[in-house]
Design a protein around this motif. Sequence first.
Motif, PDB file in Angstrom:
ATOM      1  N   PHE A  23       0.838  -1.194   0.000  1.00 48.78           N
ATOM      2  CA  PHE A  23       0.000   0.000   0.000  1.00 48.78           C
ATOM      3  C   PHE A  23       0.878   1.252   0.000  1.00 48.78           C
ATOM      4  O   PHE A  23       1.882   1.314   0.691  1.00 48.78           O
ATOM      5  CB  PHE A  23      -0.899   0.065   1.244  1.00 48.78           C
ATOM      6  N   LEU A  24       0.490   2.229  -0.803  1.00 47.62           N
ATOM      7  CA  LEU A  24       1.180   3.514  -0.762  1.00 47.62           C
ATOM      8  C   LEU A  24       0.458   4.421   0.238  1.00 47.62           C
ATOM      9  O   LEU A  24      -0.061   5.471  -0.103  1.00 47.62           O
ATOM     10  CB  LEU A  24       1.195   4.136  -2.163  1.00 47.62           C
ATOM     11  N   GLU A  25       0.391   3.962   1.498  1.00 49.16           N
ATOM     12  CA  GLU A  25      -0.322   4.709   2.522  1.00 49.16           C
ATOM     13  C   GLU A  25       0.530   5.887   3.003  1.00 49.16           C
ATOM     14  O   GLU A  25       1.758   5.803   3.060  1.00 49.16           O
ATOM     15  CB  GLU A  25      -0.664   3.803   3.702  1.00 49.16           C
ATOM     16  N   ASN A  32      -7.077  11.286  -0.114  1.00 45.15           N
ATOM     17  CA  ASN A  32      -8.412  11.069  -0.665  1.00 45.15           C
ATOM     18  C   ASN A  32      -9.272  10.202   0.242  1.00 45.15           C
ATOM     19  O   ASN A  32     -10.491  10.349   0.277  1.00 45.15           O
ATOM     20  CB  ASN A  32      -8.327  10.400  -2.037  1.00 45.15           C
ATOM     21  N   LEU A  33      -8.636   9.274   0.971  1.00 43.23           N
ATOM     22  CA  LEU A  33      -9.391   8.305   1.772  1.00 43.23           C
ATOM     23  C   LEU A  33      -8.680   7.990   3.074  1.00 43.23           C
ATOM     24  O   LEU A  33      -7.455   7.838   3.105  1.00 43.23           O
ATOM     25  CB  LEU A  33      -9.568   7.002   0.990  1.00 43.23           C
ATOM     26  N   ALA A  41      -8.282  -4.058   5.383  1.00 44.33           N
ATOM     27  CA  ALA A  41      -7.997  -2.869   4.564  1.00 44.33           C
ATOM     28  C   ALA A  41      -8.454  -3.014   3.116  1.00 44.33           C
ATOM     29  O   ALA A  41      -7.798  -2.530   2.196  1.00 44.33           O
ATOM     30  CB  ALA A  41      -6.508  -2.524   4.633  1.00 44.33           C
ATOM     31  N   GLY A  42      -9.594  -3.653   2.898  1.00 42.37           N
ATOM     32  CA  GLY A  42     -10.074  -3.865   1.541  1.00 42.37           C
ATOM     33  C   GLY A  42     -10.393  -2.574   0.800  1.00 42.37           C
ATOM     34  O   GLY A  42     -10.099  -2.441  -0.391  1.00 42.37           O
ATOM     35  N   ILE A  43     -10.999  -1.609   1.498  1.00 41.85           N
ATOM     36  CA  ILE A  43     -11.339  -0.331   0.872  1.00 41.85           C
ATOM     37  C   ILE A  43     -10.065   0.415   0.486  1.00 41.85           C
ATOM     38  O   ILE A  43      -9.936   0.934  -0.631  1.00 41.85           O
ATOM     39  CB  ILE A  43     -12.196   0.535   1.810  1.00 41.85           C
ATOM     40  N   THR A  44      -9.112   0.451   1.403  1.00 41.66           N
ATOM     41  CA  THR A  44      -7.841   1.129   1.128  1.00 41.66           C
ATOM     42  C   THR A  44      -7.114   0.471  -0.036  1.00 41.66           C
ATOM     43  O   THR A  44      -6.581   1.155  -0.915  1.00 41.66           O
ATOM     44  CB  THR A  44      -6.948   1.115   2.385  1.00 41.66           C
ATOM     45  N   THR A  57      -4.180   2.967   7.282  1.00 42.83           N
ATOM     46  CA  THR A  57      -5.394   2.417   7.848  1.00 42.83           C
ATOM     47  C   THR A  57      -5.361   2.481   9.371  1.00 42.83           C
ATOM     48  O   THR A  57      -4.295   2.403   9.992  1.00 42.83           O
ATOM     49  CB  THR A  57      -5.595   0.960   7.410  1.00 42.83           C
ATOM     50  N   VAL A  58      -6.547   2.619   9.955  1.00 37.31           N
ATOM     51  CA  VAL A  58      -6.675   2.713  11.405  1.00 37.31           C
ATOM     52  C   VAL A  58      -7.534   1.543  11.875  1.00 37.31           C
ATOM     53  O   VAL A  58      -8.690   1.403  11.478  1.00 37.31           O
ATOM     54  CB  VAL A  58      -7.337   4.044  11.815  1.00 37.31           C
TER      55      VAL A  58
END
Length: 222
Positions: A23-25, A32-33, A41-44, A57-58
């Motif tokens: 993930f490029l978190e 954006n999200l 973390a499916g949405i992310t 993600t939190v």
Amino acid sequence: PDLDLAEDGQAEGSIFAHFAPYFLECDKGKTNLMELFAGEAGITHACDKRGLRCSKTVDLRMGTDLNTKEGQRKTWAKILEQEPDVVFMAPLCAPWCNWSNMLPKWKRDKNQKAALPMIEFCMAVAYHQMKNGRWFIIENPQGSKIWNLEDMVKLASFCSWGILDQCQYGLKDPESGKPYYKPTCLLHNLDPDLAKLLFVRCPDIKKHDHQIIEGAVLARNR
């Protein structure tokens, strides 16, 4: 926001640390999200694949307990710093789902009271997003009792909601391969023309062979 929040608790260890390379978190800057109660973390993951800039993600399994003062304090700081366009929240549904009706009332009430701080936090985030011209989504099963809470009903009067069936999004049982019906409610303030694309229902419940959601599979509850 000044909420009467629960006392701090002990978060579980970060068991999804191995996801980090995929993930490029982002820790800093506008995103954006932001996904709260992220689980796997499916949405992310989906948004990241489409080139959106996503906050880290939190989730309890990532080391942040959103039912505690400290976890909520840390998350507010992220929201204020990163100003995510959309905050997606899927708070724990177990205390509020239909299965909880099998418990004695005193125990069900105790579990719901214990989980209430995270629900209050979700509502506070929703109001914050609306106040600042941004968006939110709160997700829980259609039959969840959180939708009956007085403050949630009040929040719903300022926004919109809809129901989707997760079999239409490819959710399947990992053992049987059968799709989960799992009607899910989203409370949101998205543009109506955009939101209506999300709410896809099963075209034929009687003919569609769904997996019954009970028991456990691969050492996890269905």
